[in-house]
Design a protein around this motif. Structure first.
Motif, short mmCIF file in Angstrom:
data_model
loop_
_atom_site.label_atom_id
_atom_site.label_comp_id
_atom_site.label_asym_id
_atom_site.label_seq_id
_atom_site.Cartn_x
_atom_site.Cartn_y
_atom_site.Cartn_z
N GLN A 1 3.61 -53.20 10.95
CA GLN A 1 3.31 -53.91 11.44
C GLN A 1 2.98 -54.41 12.88
O GLN A 1 2.36 -52.80 13.30
N PRO A 2 1.20 -55.45 13.03
CA PRO A 2 0.74 -55.32 14.08
C PRO A 2 1.62 -55.23 15.57
O PRO A 2 3.05 -55.99 15.62
N THR A 3 0.73 -54.16 16.35
CA THR A 3 1.54 -54.51 17.51
C THR A 3 1.95 -55.55 18.38
O THR A 3 0.97 -56.38 17.86
N GLY A 4 2.96 -55.74 18.50
CA GLY A 4 3.64 -57.29 19.70
C GLY A 4 3.45 -56.70 20.99
O GLY A 4 4.33 -55.56 21.55
N VAL A 5 3.46 -57.37 22.19
CA VAL A 5 2.89 -57.60 23.58
C VAL A 5 3.78 -58.67 24.03
O VAL A 5 3.20 -59.65 23.94
N THR A 6 4.30 -58.70 24.98
CA THR A 6 5.14 -59.49 25.75
C THR A 6 4.66 -59.09 27.51
O THR A 6 4.77 -58.43 27.78
N VAL A 7 3.81 -60.48 28.08
CA VAL A 7 4.05 -60.06 29.27
C VAL A 7 4.60 -61.15 30.61
O VAL A 7 4.59 -62.22 29.81
N THR A 8 4.62 -60.55 31.62
CA THR A 8 6.20 -60.92 32.20
C THR A 8 4.89 -60.75 33.53
O THR A 8 3.79 -59.99 33.80
N ASP A 9 5.83 -61.61 34.87
CA ASP A 9 4.47 -61.01 35.78
C ASP A 9 5.04 -59.45 36.32
O ASP A 9 4.28 -58.91 37.63
N GLU A 10 6.16 -59.17 36.50
CA GLU A 10 6.55 -57.66 36.80
C GLU A 10 6.08 -56.20 35.35
O GLU A 10 5.41 -55.36 35.95
N HIS A 11 5.92 -56.56 34.23
CA HIS A 11 5.30 -55.57 33.23
C HIS A 11 4.71 -56.18 32.08
O HIS A 11 4.70 -56.99 32.19
N ILE A 12 4.52 -55.13 31.16
CA ILE A 12 4.35 -55.63 29.46
C ILE A 12 5.10 -54.55 28.75
O ILE A 12 5.19 -53.56 29.12
N GLY B 1 8.12 -53.02 18.93
CA GLY B 1 7.97 -52.51 16.92
C GLY B 1 8.57 -50.50 17.68
O GLY B 1 9.12 -50.23 18.76
N MET B 2 7.76 -49.84 16.18
CA MET B 2 8.14 -48.09 16.69
C MET B 2 7.63 -47.93 18.29
O MET B 2 6.59 -48.18 18.39
N TYR B 3 8.50 -47.00 18.79
CA TYR B 3 7.90 -46.20 19.48
C TYR B 3 7.16 -47.01 20.96
O TYR B 3 7.09 -46.92 21.95
N GLY B 4 7.82 -48.50 20.83
CA GLY B 4 7.79 -49.93 22.01
C GLY B 4 8.30 -49.05 23.47
O GLY B 4 9.36 -48.39 23.40
N ASP B 5 7.78 -49.74 24.41
CA ASP B 5 8.12 -49.72 25.56
C ASP B 5 7.51 -50.64 26.68
O ASP B 5 7.50 -51.62 25.77
N THR B 6 8.47 -50.05 27.38
CA THR B 6 8.75 -51.68 28.84
C THR B 6 7.69 -50.68 29.93
O THR B 6 7.72 -49.60 30.20
N TYR B 7 6.61 -51.33 30.62
CA TYR B 7 5.55 -50.91 31.45
C TYR B 7 5.78 -51.62 32.60
O TYR B 7 4.90 -52.70 32.91
N GLU B 8 5.71 -51.04 34.34
CA GLU B 8 5.93 -52.31 34.83
C GLU B 8 4.21 -51.92 35.84
O GLU B 8 3.57 -51.18 35.31
N PHE B 9 3.85 -53.29 35.42
CA PHE B 9 2.05 -53.33 36.68
C PHE B 9 1.78 -52.42 37.63
O PHE B 9 0.93 -51.33 38.07
#
Length: 245
Positions: free
Chosen positions: A138-149, A153-161
């Motif tokens: 599956q292609p990489t899925g990305v969601t961007v908010t005001d605070e993080h990206i 998917g597999m091995y996914g995570d949340t990264y704070e700006f």
């Protein structure tokens, strides 16, 4: 490359079992007692295993070709075919085991229970492998908010700006030395990898679609890209704005 290795392995297995009569390679038969083995049509079973092994080898070669030309959408149907084919062969192979039938050709008491367990285990295992491959493709899925990206998917995570450092755009990836904990299906790499220079990184990339966004989070390198170069470029510009604030 892994598919060609698997094809060669199964070709050898089929030849060894059917032509060289290395029956000890047949799972289940090799653990039977002498009395149980005498009630097995081992030549018929070996012929079935030989044909099955050659068929799997052919399918692995096809998957290798499909992967080489980056038709990755065809890999899942081929893997599904292998699962179905394997279950059919496991069931069909039981007819060569006369320990399961009485003199009237009927199932002995408890024989169906002995068959049910390996079929269930095999099916669950193969389905599990297919699911892993599905998500790896599956292609990489990305969601961007005001605070993080958030990379999904597999091995996914949340990264704070606020914690992201050294955001940059790479035109090519560093040379990869090894995969330490991840998946590599064709050009799609997900998980933990080690580069030739010794650096370790978490990748969410399709190597056929540069460029790649790299940043450092809590001292760890993260590299990813999207389905098109234009999408990756646009997201990079958005991330640089977010991390500069």
């Amino acid at each position: 490359m892994i598919w060609i290795i698997l094809a060669a392995l199964f070709l050898f297995l089929g030849f060894a079992v059917q032509k060289l009569k290395w029956y000890f390679l047949i799972s289940g038969y090799n653990t039977m007692t002498k009395e149980e083995k005498e009630k097995v049509d081992v030549e018929g079973l070996a012929k079935l295993i030989g044909r099955y092994s050659c068929a799997l080898a052919a399918l692995f070669i096809v998957i290798g070709i499909v992967e080489y030309f980056d038709y990755t959408n065809l890999i899942m149907p081929l893997l599904t075919l292998i699962i179905v084919f394997t279950v059919i062969v496991v069931v069909k192979s039981q007819k060569y085991n006369h320990n399961l039938f009485d003199e009237n050709g009927k199932w002995k008491q408890g024989a169906s229970k002995n068959l049910k367990r390996p079929v269930i285990i095999l099916t669950v295992t193969l389905v599990g492998v297919a699911i892993i491959f599905y998500f790896a493709l599956q292609p990489t899925g990305v969601t961007v908010t005001d605070e993080h990206i958030e990379i999904t998917g597999m091995y996914g995570d949340t990264y704070e700006f606020a914690q992201m450092e050294h955001v940059q755009l790479l035109e090519e990836l560093p040379d990869i030395a090894m995969r330490t904990n991840g998946s590599a299906v064709g050009s799609k790499l997900k998980g933990h990898f080690k580069f030739e220079n010794g650096d370790k990184a978490k990748l969410f990339v399709d190597t056929n679609v540069p460029p790649f966004i790299q940043f450092i989070d809590d001292g760890k390198i993260v590299i990813f890209n999207l389905q098109t170069a234009e999408q990756t470029q646009a997201l990079y510009e958005k991330l640089t704005t977010k991390t500069e604030n």
